[in-house]
Scaffold this motif. Structure first.
Motif, PDB file in Angstrom:
ATOM      1  N   GLY A 169       0.818  -1.209   0.000  1.00 37.89           N
ATOM      2  CA  GLY A 169       0.000   0.000   0.000  1.00 37.89           C
ATOM      3  C   GLY A 169       0.849   1.254   0.000  1.00 37.89           C
ATOM      4  N   GLN A 170       2.149   1.105  -0.310  1.00 37.14           N
ATOM      5  CA  GLN A 170       3.103   2.217  -0.352  1.00 37.14           C
ATOM      6  C   GLN A 170       3.240   2.882   1.014  1.00 37.14           C
ATOM      7  OE1 GLN A 170       4.649   2.123  -3.216  1.00 37.14           O
ATOM      8  NE2 GLN A 170       3.117   0.695  -3.960  1.00 37.14           N
ATOM      9  N   PHE A 193       5.525   7.837  -1.958  1.00 37.12           N
ATOM     10  CA  PHE A 193       5.395   6.646  -2.791  1.00 37.12           C
ATOM     11  C   PHE A 193       3.966   6.442  -3.295  1.00 37.12           C
ATOM     12  CE2 PHE A 193       8.826   6.040   0.253  1.00 37.12           C
ATOM     13  CZ  PHE A 193       9.880   5.679  -0.561  1.00 37.12           C
ATOM     14  N   GLY A 194       3.031   7.316  -2.868  1.00 37.49           N
ATOM     15  CA  GLY A 194       1.659   7.229  -3.335  1.00 37.49           C
ATOM     16  C   GLY A 194       0.735   6.469  -2.419  1.00 37.49           C
ATOM     17  N   GLN A 195       0.845   6.657  -1.105  1.00 38.12           N
ATOM     18  CA  GLN A 195      -0.012   5.953  -0.158  1.00 38.12           C
ATOM     19  C   GLN A 195      -1.366   6.644   0.003  1.00 38.12           C
ATOM     20  OE1 GLN A 195       0.092   5.872   3.980  1.00 38.12           O
ATOM     21  NE2 GLN A 195       0.543   8.020   4.269  1.00 38.12           N
ATOM     22  N   LYS A 196      -2.263   5.974   0.715  1.00 40.67           N
ATOM     23  CA  LYS A 196      -3.549   6.527   1.129  1.00 40.67           C
ATOM     24  C   LYS A 196      -3.559   6.518   2.652  1.00 40.67           C
ATOM     25  CE  LYS A 196      -8.504   6.108   0.238  1.00 40.67           C
ATOM     26  NZ  LYS A 196      -9.497   5.493  -0.668  1.00 40.67           N
ATOM     27  N   GLY A 197      -3.351   7.699   3.252  1.00 39.11           N
ATOM     28  CA  GLY A 197      -3.052   7.784   4.671  1.00 39.11           C
ATOM     29  C   GLY A 197      -4.251   7.631   5.588  1.00 39.11           C
ATOM     30  N   ALA A 232      -7.305   9.317  -8.295  1.00 40.57           N
ATOM     31  CA  ALA A 232      -6.542   9.954  -7.219  1.00 40.57           C
ATOM     32  C   ALA A 232      -6.995   9.467  -5.847  1.00 40.57           C
ATOM     33  CB  ALA A 232      -6.664  11.469  -7.307  1.00 40.57           C
ATOM     34  N   LEU A 233      -8.253   9.007  -5.744  1.00 41.11           N
ATOM     35  CA  LEU A 233      -8.757   8.487  -4.466  1.00 41.11           C
ATOM     36  C   LEU A 233      -8.021   7.222  -4.028  1.00 41.11           C
ATOM     37  CD1 LEU A 233     -12.621   8.924  -4.881  1.00 41.11           C
ATOM     38  CD2 LEU A 233     -11.130  10.166  -3.314  1.00 41.11           C
ATOM     39  N   LYS A 234      -7.360   6.560  -4.962  1.00 35.68           N
ATOM     40  CA  LYS A 234      -6.664   5.321  -4.620  1.00 35.68           C
ATOM     41  C   LYS A 234      -5.349   5.593  -3.894  1.00 35.68           C
ATOM     42  CE  LYS A 234      -8.611   2.882  -8.605  1.00 35.68           C
ATOM     43  NZ  LYS A 234      -8.307   2.165  -9.879  1.00 35.68           N
ATOM     44  N   THR A 235      -4.862   6.831  -4.008  1.00 32.29           N
ATOM     45  CA  THR A 235      -3.629   7.195  -3.309  1.00 32.29           C
ATOM     46  C   THR A 235      -3.912   8.412  -2.439  1.00 32.29           C
ATOM     47  OG1 THR A 235      -2.920   8.457  -5.270  1.00 32.29           O
ATOM     48  CG2 THR A 235      -2.118   6.196  -5.064  1.00 32.29           C
ATOM     49  N   GLY A 236      -3.755   9.598  -2.976  1.00 29.85           N
ATOM     50  CA  GLY A 236      -4.141  10.816  -2.260  1.00 29.85           C
ATOM     51  C   GLY A 236      -3.093  11.379  -1.338  1.00 29.85           C
TER      52      GLY A 236
END
Length: 264
Positions: A169-170, A193-197, A232-236
């Motif tokens: 999940g980066q 790295f492109g995570q979703k926090g 963009a919702l997949k990372t954010g």
């Protein structure tokens, strides 16, 4: 004649070789953490206390004598890794993180009491760690491969480990935890790295999850419609790597959330 830097370390070296180890650690307690702002003998959180002010009432060092400070002891780590730790001190013992390790040293002599080194179980995006938290005889930190771990404060033995994030999940774990009552408050880094926090709460007893709040909405959740690009919702983004603050009386967390992703 003023002593050299190295001559000031001789007494500490003898103490490190012959010094005794103090009794087993069992605290700090909830009351001690809640009152850490008035505690001048310990440094119980990365920023001293829940308010995050980093202020101590100690006054032995002042404008009149600061220029006369000399080294008393030194701790050298054998770990070849980054050191960005926020040390905590309780009952004369300093606890710090270095790369994959947790170290407990005598705060007066720099004598190492114990050292625990985590063996990674997955991919590590970044080895940097910013510190530990301590409560009820347990020392808590995150690992670069996404595990929240607890070791015993008295002997450094692993008490439990819990996978809460992953490089898939980066994400990686680097912030110093905040412990409130029986909960460890924590969140991952990885926006570069492109995570979703997110930020979450985990049991101090065994690391099991209590709750988790995402910073980026999933499709269909409130606020998702404001994102023009559904991909963009997949990372954010939304990294956590700095200490967070708490108003314990009001039960409010103040969380600094990092950069958006993708950012490059």
């Amino acid at each position: 004649m003023q002593r050299s830097f190295y001559s000031t370390l001789v007494g500490a070296a003898f103490a490190m070789a012959c010094g005794s180890v103090s009794a087993a650690a069992t605290g700090p307690t909830t009351a001690e953490l809640n009152n850490a702002g008035q505690d001048a003998a310990n440094w119980l959180y990365a920023t001293h206390d829940y308010s995050g002010q980093r202020y101590s009432k100690l006054n032995q060092i002042n404008r009149g004598n600061a220029a006369k400070l000399q080294a008393v002891c030194m701790y050298r780590s054998a770990d070849a890794g980054p050191a960005q730790t926020n040390p905590v001190v309780y009952d004369g013992v300093m606890y710090l993180s270095i790369a994959r390790s947790i170290v407990a040293i005598d705060a007066a002599t720099c004598r190492e009491r114990w050292k625990y080194t985590w063996e990674p179980k997955g991919n590590e995006l970044s080895p940097t760690n910013r510190g530990v938290a301590i409560k009820d005889g347990k020392v808590i930190r995150g690992t670069a491969d996404g595990y929240l771990i607890a070791v015993n404060a008295d002997d450094g033995k692993l008490a439990w480990s819990r996978s809460i994030a992953s490089s898939k999940g980066q994400q990686y774990l680097s912030m110093p935890p905040l412990i409130f009552e029986d909960m460890v408050i924590y969140g991952p880094a990885g926006a570069d790295f492109g995570q979703k926090g997110w930020v979450g709460a985990f049991s101090l007893a065994d690391g099991s999850e209590r709750w988790r709040l995402p910073f980026i909405p999933d499709p269909g959740q409130p606020g998702a419609e404001s994102w023009k690009n559904p991909e963009a919702l997949k990372t954010g983004g939304g990294s956590m790597w700095t200490p967070i603050t708490l108003d314990a009386a009001a039960g409010i967390l103040y969380v600094a959330v990092g950069n958006p992703a993708p950012d490059f």
